[in-house]
Design a protein around this motif. Structure first.
Motif, mmCIF file in Angstrom:
data_model
loop_
_atom_site.group_PDB
_atom_site.id
_atom_site.type_symbol
_atom_site.label_atom_id
_atom_site.label_comp_id
_atom_site.label_asym_id
_atom_site.label_seq_id
_atom_site.Cartn_x
_atom_site.Cartn_y
_atom_site.Cartn_z
ATOM 1 N N LEU A 1 0.832 -1.205 0.000
ATOM 2 C CA LEU A 1 0.000 0.000 0.000
ATOM 3 C C LEU A 1 0.866 1.253 0.000
ATOM 4 C CD1 LEU A 1 -2.814 1.294 0.162
ATOM 5 C CD2 LEU A 1 -2.668 1.076 2.658
ATOM 6 N N LYS A 2 1.962 1.236 0.743
ATOM 7 C CA LYS A 2 2.870 2.391 0.807
ATOM 8 C C LYS A 2 3.480 2.673 -0.564
ATOM 9 C CE LYS A 2 5.835 5.043 3.386
ATOM 10 N NZ LYS A 2 5.755 6.308 2.737
ATOM 11 N N SER B 1 3.584 6.387 -4.974
ATOM 12 C CA SER B 1 3.598 6.676 -6.410
ATOM 13 C C SER B 1 2.463 7.626 -6.803
ATOM 14 C CB SER B 1 3.532 5.387 -7.226
ATOM 15 O OG SER B 1 2.308 4.719 -7.002
ATOM 16 N N LEU B 2 1.335 7.555 -6.085
ATOM 17 C CA LEU B 2 0.211 8.449 -6.382
ATOM 18 C C LEU B 2 0.413 9.855 -5.813
ATOM 19 C CD1 LEU B 2 -2.795 6.039 -5.677
ATOM 20 C CD2 LEU B 2 -1.983 6.823 -7.918
ATOM 21 N N LYS C 1 2.353 14.876 -7.153
ATOM 22 C CA LYS C 1 1.635 16.126 -6.922
ATOM 23 C C LYS C 1 2.128 16.863 -5.671
ATOM 24 C CE LYS C 1 -2.930 18.152 -6.786
ATOM 25 N NZ LYS C 1 -4.346 17.959 -6.890
ATOM 26 N N TYR C 2 2.468 16.115 -4.602
ATOM 27 C CA TYR C 2 2.761 16.752 -3.314
ATOM 28 C C TYR C 2 4.216 16.625 -2.854
ATOM 29 C CZ TYR C 2 -2.310 16.720 -3.157
ATOM 30 O OH TYR C 2 -3.628 16.890 -3.462
ATOM 31 N N GLN C 3 5.067 15.961 -3.605
ATOM 32 C CA GLN C 3 6.474 15.748 -3.279
ATOM 33 C C GLN C 3 6.640 15.135 -1.883
ATOM 34 O OE1 GLN C 3 5.738 19.094 -4.564
ATOM 35 N NE2 GLN C 3 5.983 18.208 -6.585
ATOM 36 N N SER D 1 1.387 9.709 2.936
ATOM 37 C CA SER D 1 1.283 8.295 2.599
ATOM 38 C C SER D 1 1.681 7.441 3.799
ATOM 39 C CB SER D 1 2.180 7.997 1.400
ATOM 40 O OG SER D 1 2.511 6.647 1.318
ATOM 41 N N THR D 2 2.750 7.824 4.466
ATOM 42 C CA THR D 2 3.202 7.099 5.654
ATOM 43 C C THR D 2 2.124 7.114 6.729
ATOM 44 O OG1 THR D 2 5.504 7.640 5.178
ATOM 45 C CG2 THR D 2 4.984 7.024 7.449
ATOM 46 N N SER D 3 1.491 8.273 6.928
ATOM 47 C CA SER D 3 0.421 8.372 7.918
ATOM 48 C C SER D 3 -0.757 7.477 7.562
ATOM 49 C CB SER D 3 -0.051 9.820 8.046
ATOM 50 O OG SER D 3 0.909 10.591 8.699
ATOM 51 N N LEU D 4 -1.167 7.509 6.310
ATOM 52 C CA LEU D 4 -2.299 6.667 5.882
ATOM 53 C C LEU D 4 -2.001 5.190 6.070
ATOM 54 C CD1 LEU D 4 -3.419 8.499 2.610
ATOM 55 C CD2 LEU D 4 -4.581 8.472 4.823
#
Length: 180
Positions: A55-56, A61-62, A66-68, A75-78
């Motif tokens: 998932l990470k 990659s997503l 857009k957000y660097q 992503s790490t938080s999610l």
């Protein structure tokens, strides 16, 4: 020296804010993983960790385009929240009710205390803008220290007012140390 400019500060703060979202889930995830290990079950945390890595990769990659860097942090938080929720769900299926309502009530109370403390901290920094160049190092240190101490007192006062169990324990311990 001098290379850490305003842009660097903004980038760092946005990364920390994105990571802040996972602080509670991070601690809870590690605790639940240890619970599985204490039952002799290392398979479930391993499988969830593998799913989290996949998932990470997908989320990175997503979000990175857009957000660097803040995208990677988010992503790490999610993924940390996903990992925690899946462990909690599977642990509940294995051992039953975990008493989440009590913990959620405490978290809501803490969030209210933190919000009030945060708003006061913003007000303090609005009244005494520390970034202004007219303040010398000592003045800035005194302002920041004052802000920290006052915010800590506001949080602790709110925690006592909202009857957060841990704040009550700390207060009882302080009273014991002072009066005995």
């Amino acid at each position: 020296r001098g290379a850490f400019d305003e842009r660097s500060t903004m980038l760092t703060s946005s990364i920390l804010i994105a990571l802040l979202l996972s602080m509670i889930a991070y601690v809870a995830r590690d605790t639940l993983t240890r619970v599985f290990y204490s039952f002799g079950n290392s398979r479930i945390p391993l499988l969830i960790a593998v799913c989290s890595i996949i998932l990470k990769i997908i989320l990175n990659s997503l979000l990175v385009e857009k957000y660097q860097a803040p995208g990677i942090a988010f992503s790490t938080s999610l993924v940390t929240v996903f990992n925690f929720l899946l462990l909690a769900f599977l642990l509940r299926k294995e051992i039953g009710h975990l008493g989440w309502l009590k913990h959620i009530k405490s978290l809501v109370k803490m969030a209210i205390a933190v919000l009030i403390m945060y708003l006061f901290g913003l007000l303090f920094l609005f009244v005494f803008p520390v970034h202004i160049e007219q303040y010398g190092f000592l003045s800035k240190a005194i302002l920041l220290s004052s802000s920290f101490i006052i915010c800590l007192m506001i949080y602790f006062g709110m925690a006592l007012t909202l009857r957060i169990e841990e704040a009550g324990k700390i207060m009882r311990e302080i009273k014991t140390k002072i009066f005995n």
